[in-house]
Design an enzyme around this catalytic site. Structure first.
Site, PDB file in Angstrom:
ATOM      1  N   HIS A 161      63.115  43.963  16.588  1.00  0.00           N
ATOM      2  CA  HIS A 161      63.291  42.733  15.814  1.00  0.00           C
ATOM      3  C   HIS A 161      63.398  43.016  14.310  1.00  0.00           C
ATOM      4  O   HIS A 161      63.305  42.090  13.517  1.00  0.00           O
ATOM      5  CB  HIS A 161      62.115  41.779  16.045  1.00  0.00           C
ATOM      6  CG  HIS A 161      62.067  41.186  17.417  1.00  0.00           C
ATOM      7  ND1 HIS A 161      61.669  41.900  18.520  1.00  0.00           N
ATOM      8  CD2 HIS A 161      62.374  39.944  17.862  1.00  0.00           C
ATOM      9  CE1 HIS A 161      61.718  41.112  19.588  1.00  0.00           C
ATOM     10  NE2 HIS A 161      62.150  39.924  19.227  1.00  0.00           N
ATOM     11  N   GLU A 168      74.628  39.246  25.727  1.00  0.00           N
ATOM     12  CA  GLU A 168      75.317  39.520  24.464  1.00  0.00           C
ATOM     13  C   GLU A 168      76.748  40.013  24.680  1.00  0.00           C
ATOM     14  O   GLU A 168      77.663  39.617  23.947  1.00  0.00           O
ATOM     15  CB  GLU A 168      74.529  40.522  23.624  1.00  0.00           C
ATOM     16  CG  GLU A 168      73.276  39.945  22.986  1.00  0.00           C
ATOM     17  CD  GLU A 168      72.122  39.759  23.960  1.00  0.00           C
ATOM     18  OE1 GLU A 168      72.220  40.265  25.098  1.00  0.00           O
ATOM     19  OE2 GLU A 168      71.125  39.115  23.597  1.00  0.00           O
TER      20      GLU A 168
HETATM   21  C1  LIG Z   1      69.060  41.678  24.915  1.00  0.00           C
HETATM   22  C2  LIG Z   1      68.161  40.630  24.360  1.00  0.00           C
HETATM   23  N1  LIG Z   1      68.676  39.501  23.851  1.00  0.00           N
HETATM   24  C3  LIG Z   1      67.887  38.551  23.319  1.00  0.00           C
HETATM   25  C4  LIG Z   1      66.534  38.720  23.295  1.00  0.00           C
HETATM   26  C5  LIG Z   1      65.638  37.659  22.684  1.00  0.00           C
HETATM   27  N2  LIG Z   1      64.850  37.022  23.747  1.00  0.00           N
HETATM   28  C6  LIG Z   1      63.576  37.410  23.995  1.00  0.00           C
HETATM   29  S1  LIG Z   1      62.950  36.666  25.324  1.00  0.00           S
HETATM   30  C7  LIG Z   1      64.354  35.757  25.595  1.00  0.00           C
HETATM   31  C8  LIG Z   1      64.420  34.833  26.760  1.00  0.00           C
HETATM   32  C9  LIG Z   1      64.130  35.536  28.051  1.00  0.00           C
HETATM   33  O1  LIG Z   1      64.171  34.641  29.120  1.00  0.00           O
HETATM   34  P1  LIG Z   1      63.891  35.091  30.601  1.00  0.00           P
HETATM   35  O2  LIG Z   1      64.693  36.297  30.948  1.00  0.00           O
HETATM   36  O3  LIG Z   1      64.053  33.901  31.452  1.00  0.00           O
HETATM   37  O4  LIG Z   1      62.364  35.563  30.595  1.00  0.00           O
HETATM   38  P2  LIG Z   1      61.057  34.752  30.168  1.00  0.00           P
HETATM   39  O5  LIG Z   1      60.755  35.125  28.728  1.00  0.00           O
HETATM   40  O6  LIG Z   1      61.300  33.307  30.352  1.00  0.00           O
HETATM   41  O7  LIG Z   1      59.967  35.280  31.045  1.00  0.00           O
HETATM   42  C10 LIG Z   1      65.301  36.061  24.607  1.00  0.00           C
HETATM   43  C11 LIG Z   1      66.618  35.423  24.504  1.00  0.00           C
HETATM   44  C12 LIG Z   1      66.021  39.919  23.834  1.00  0.00           C
HETATM   45  N3  LIG Z   1      64.698  40.175  23.841  1.00  0.00           N
HETATM   46  N4  LIG Z   1      66.830  40.845  24.360  1.00  0.00           N
END
Ligand SMILES: Cc1ncc(C[n+]2csc(CCOP(=O)(O)OP(=O)(O)O)c2C)c(N)n1
Lengths: 329, 380
Positions: free
Chosen positions: A131, A62
C-alpha cells in the site's frame, strides 16, 4: 478568477467532475469507485451525479479493468481507471506495458488509446505492505506510455483534466499522503490556460543548489529549502511533474545557474528515475557542475513495516544532509 | 417488457433472485441438527464443545484486535466477525500434514493451526511483516494481493503429487486448502489456479468465503452465477455450504480434503456467509449496505446456533459456557497486554532478509544508514 482552498484529493474530484461534464465519453472505472467513492473518496459523488453507466464499479480484477478500458477506448470512450493502491497495479502490468503502451505504434498511428490510469502512490500513511510503493520507474521505462505525478492541489485539478483530454495513454500518479494537504485552486479558468502537462516547473527559485523532486517529495523539498534559507542557503526547487518524457530544459537551466543538484524520490534508488536525471544532467551540464549530482531515495529493500517507514522515506534532514555533502566537494 | 426494461431487470437481478441459496447445512440457525445424504458426520460431545470453544475464542480475540485498532495500537484490522464458523469448521477439518494458504482475514484458521494469535497483530501494527514460520505451522503467510495465494497453493499441491504423497492413507497423504473471498474470484490468478489445479489433478481445496462483499461491491459485481457453479466449467466439483454452520463447514471441507489426498483432484467450496463488520477498520459500510441486511444475518449467527445445540443436547451447562467465556477473556487480556508492549523494531532491521545470500548494495546502504543515525547521537 475563483480561488478556492481545496485539498489535493478534492481537487482531483473536481477535476474529474469537470472532465466528465465537458466530455460525455469520459468514463470512470475501478474497484469501489461508485457507491463508496473510492477508498480515498477521490470519485466521491460522481456516480450519484453521472450514473453507474459512466462511473463503473468493476469486478475485482486489475487486468480486467485495464484490458476492458482498452476496448472501450477503441470504441471512442475515454476511460479513467483507478488502481486502488500502487502495489495492486501489477496484475494489470502486462496489459499496461504490452498492450496499452503499444497499440499506437503497432497500428502505425491508426489507433490511439486516450486513457488515464490513476495510481495513488508512495508511503507515509502507516499502511500494511503493498500500500506504499513507488512503481513509477517500471512505467517510465516503457516507451508508449506517458507518466506524470502531481504534487499540489492546483496541479492535481489541472493535470487530471489535461491527462484525460490527451490522446496519449497516461499513467497518473497521485501522492496519497498529500491527499489531505490544502492549496489554492482557480477552478474557473479555462483548461487551455493551465500550465502545460508535460513540463517541469520551478516552484522556488534559488541560486546555491537545485532540488529536484516529484509527487510527495516536492513538499519535503520545499520544506528543506525553507529550512536551508534560515542557514543562509538559497535552494531552487523544481517539481519535475512529468516523469516520461522528462522535461529537462528547466533543470539544465537551473543547474547551470546553481552548479549543484540533488534528486529526491521515495522509490528505491537502484536503476531509478534519479539515476536517469543525474545522468542527463552530467551529460548536459558537466562543465557547470561543482559537485556530482546526488540522490536521496528510498533504500533498495522492500517497503518496510510501517513503524519504521519514516526511516525509509527521505525526509527534510536527509535532503539537507545531501545538500551539505554537495557543498563538501 | 421492452428491451431496455429486460436489460434493467437483468442488471437488478439480485433483488428478484431466490431468497435462500441451496446449501449443505447440518445445523440450523435455530440450533436444530439436520441431516444431509452426502455429509453425515458424527461429532463426539467433546468435539462439539471444542468447536464451540474455538468459535467463542476466535470471536473474542478478533474483538480485542478491533478494540486495539480503535485505540491506535494497530494501524488497521481486518475483522472476521461473522465468519467464525467458516474458518473454524474448515480449519479444524485440516489434518496435521495439510497445508493452508490464507488471505489476510483468516485469523480463525491461524488459531486452528496453533499459531500464536499475536502474530497477525504485528503485521497490522506495522512492526513486522507477519513472521510466523509457514512451513513449521503448515500455514502460509497472509497474502494481501487478492488471489495471488491460490496459485501458490496449487503449485504446492502439484508438488505433493510429484512427491507421491497422494494416496489412501489419511494420516500421511497430504492436501492443500486455499482461502479467498468472493471478490477474489474475479482475479485472473484465481481462474488460472482453477485451471492448473484441474489439469494436473492437484490435491487442493479452493475455499471461498463468500461474505457477500468485496469492500463496497456486492456479489453481483463479481458474478452472474452462484460461485460454486463456476467449478463445473473448470472440470471439478463445486459445492455450497452454509458458512455459518460450523458442523457443515467441517464436514464438507473434511470430505473435500480427503478426496483430494486420495487422488480425486480439486473441489471448490463456497462457504456462504456474511461479513458482519466493516471490510477493515478504515472502511465505512454504511455507504453501501443497509442495516436490515445486517440484522437478517445476525439471526443466523454461528455461535448462537451452536450454543442452542449444546443446550438442546444437554451436553453443556451454564458453568461450561461461563468457563469458555472466561477463558476467552483471559486470552484476550493476555493478547492486549502483549500488543501494548510490542516495541517498534530497530530501524536497521529493515535491511535484514532482503536476500538469502546478502547483497553488497544493501550492506553499503545499511552501513551508511547506521553512520547517518550515529551522527545524530547526543544531538537531542
Ligand atoms: C490485487 C488487489 N487489488 C485490490 C486490492 C484492495 N483490496 C483489498 S481487500 C479487497 C476486497 C476483497 O474482497 P474479497 O475477495 O471478497 O475478500 P474479503 O475481504 O471480503 O474477505 C480489495 C479490493 C488488493 N488487496 N489486491
Amino acid at each position: 478568477m475563483i480561488m478556492e482552498t481545496l485539498t489535493l484529493g478534492k481537487s482531483l474530484n473536481l477535476g474529474l467532475r469537470r472532465a466528465m461534464e465537458d466530455d460525455s465519453k469520459v468514463l470512470i472505472m475501478g474497484e469501489d469507485v461508485g457507491k463508496l467513492g473510492g477508498v480515498f473518496r477521490i470519485t466521491d459523488g460522481l456516480q450519484k451525479d453521472f450514473g453507474d453507466e459512466r462511473v463503473i464499479d468493476t469486478p475485482l480484477a486489475e487486468a480486467g479493468i485495464v484490458g476492458t478500458a482498452i476496448g472501450l477506448a477503441l470504441r471512442g470512450y475515454r476511460p479513467v481507471v483507478e488502481i486502488q493502491f500502487d502495489g495492486f497495479v501489477y496484475p494489470a502490468y502486462d496489459q499496461i506495458v504490452c498492450q496499452v503502451a503499444k497499440f499506437h505504434y503497432r497500428s502505425r498511428g491508426k489507433v490511439s488509446l486516450p486513457m488515464v490510469i490513476r495510481i495513488p502512490f508512495g508511503g507515509g500513511i502507516g499502511a500494511v505492505e503493498h500500500h506504499s510503493e513507488s512503481p513509477e520507474a517500471y512505467f517510465s521505462h516503457t516507451a508508449g506510455l506517458k507518466v506524470v505525478a502531481c504534487s499540489n492541489p492546483s496541479d492535481a485539478y489541472w493535470m487530471i483534466q489535461q491527462a484525460i483530454a490527451s490522446d496519449d495513454p497516461i499513467i497518473f500518479f497521485e501522492p496519497k499522503r498529500r491527499y489531505w494537504e490544502k492549496g489554492e485552486v482557480d477552478t474557473a479558468a479555462p483548461l487551455s490556460s493551465a500550465y502545460p502537462l508535460h513540463s517541469s516547473r520551478v516552484l522556488r527559485s534559488g541560486t546555491d543548489a537545485t532540488l529536484l523532486a516529484y509527487g510527495p517529495m516536492v513538499r519535503t523539498c520545499l520544506d528543506a529549502a525553507t529550512a536551508a534559507a534560515e542557514d543562509g542557503r538559497n535552494l531552487e526547487v523544481i517539481d519535475l511533474r512529468t516523469l516520461s518524457p522528462l522535461d529537462m530544459a528547466p533543470v539544465f537551466e537551473s543547474v547551470r545557474k546553481t552548479g549543484r543538484a540533488v534528486v529526491v524520490h521515495e522509490a528505491p534508488g537502484n536503476i531509478g528515475l534519479g539515476a536517469e536525471v543525474a545522468a542527463r544532467i552530467s551529460e548536459e551540464c558537466f562543465y557547470s557542475l561543482e559537485a556530482p549530482v546526488l540522490r536521496v531515495t528510498g533504500y533498495d529493500i522492500p517497503y518496510p513495516a510501517s513503524r519504521v517507514e519514516e526511516e525509509f522515506l527521505p525526509d527534510l534532514d536527509r535532503v539537507l544532509e545531501a545538500v551539505d555533502r554537495s557543498f563538501g566537494f | 417488457m421492452t428491451k431496455v426494461e429486460r436489460a434493467a431487470a437483468r442488471r437488478g437481478g439480485k433483488r428478484s433472485g431466490p431468497p435462500e441459496p441451496e446449501f449443505v447445512q447440518l445445523l440450523t440457525p435455530e440450533g436444530e441438527r439436520v441431516s444431509h445424504p452426502d455429509y453425515s458426520v458424527d461429532f463426539t460431545d467433546d468435539e462439539l464443545r471444542g468447536l464451540y470453544r474455538d468459535l467463542v475464542t476466535v470471536r473474542k480475540l478478533d474483538a480485542e484486535a478491533t478494540a486495539l485498532q480503535r485505540q491506535g495500537e494497530l494501524g488497521i484490522w481486518a475483522s472476521l466477525l461473522g465468519q467464525e464458523a467458516a474458518q473454524v469448521g474448515s480449519g479444524r477439518a485440516l489434518r496435521k500434514q495439510d497445508m493452508a494458504f490464507p488471505t489476510y482475514r483468516e485469523h480463525g484458521v491461524l488459531y486452528c493451526r496453533n499459531i500464536d494469535p499475536i502474530m497477525p497483530l504485528g503485521l497490522f501494527r506495522g512492526v513486522d511483516q507477519g513472521g510466523w514460520d509457514p512451513v513449521a505451522h503448515r500455514f502460509n503467510m497472509y497474502t494481501i494481493v487478492i488471489g495471488a495465494q491460490t496459485l501458490h497453493a496449487t503449485g504446492y499441491a502439484m508438488g505433493i503429487v510429484k512427491d507421491g504423497k497422494v494416496g489412501d492413507d489419511d494420516e500421511t497423504s497430504e492436501a492443500v486448502i486455499a482461502y479467498f473471498g468472493d471478490g477474489a474470484t474475479s482475479q485472473g490468478d484465481v481462474n488460472e489456479a482453477f485451471i492448473f489445479g484441474s489439469v494436473y489433478n492437484a490435491p487442493i481445496v479452493f475455499f471461498c468465503q463468500n461474505n457477500q462483499y468485496a469492500i463496497s461491491e456486492p456479489l453481483e459485481r463479481q458474478t452472474r452465477i452462484p460461485l460454486y457453479q463456476r467449478a463445473a466449467g473448470f472440470g471439478f466439483p463445486g459445492i455450497r455450504v452454509d458458512g455459518n454452520d460450523v458442523l457443515a463447514t467441517y464436514a464438507v471441507t473434511r470430505a473435500a480434503l480427503d478426496n483430494a489426498r486420495h487422488g480425486q483432484g480439486p473441489t471448490l467450496i463456497e462457504a456462504y456467509t456474511y461479513r458482519m463488520g466493516a471490510h477493515t477498520t478504515s472502511d465505512d459500510p454504511t455507504r453501501y449496505r443497509v442495516a436490515s441486511e445486517v440484522e437478517a444475518w445476525q439471526a443466523k449467527d454461528p455461535i448462537v446456533r451452536m450454543r442452542k445445540l449444546l443446550e438442546k443436547q444437554g451436553i453443556a451447562d451454564e458453568a461450561f459456557f461461563a468457563a469458555v467465556d472466561e477463558q476467552a477473556k483471559v486470552e484476550a487480556v493476555a493478547l492486549r497486554e502483549r500488543v501494548l508492549s510490542m516495541p517498534d523494531p530497530d530501524p536497521a532491521t529493515m535491511f535484514d532478509h532482503v536476500y538469502p545470500n546478502g547483497s553488497p548494495l544493501i550492506d553499503k546502504q545499511r552501513a551508511e544508514f547506521e553512520s547517518y543515525h550515529a551522527s545524530f547521537e547526543g544531538s537531542h
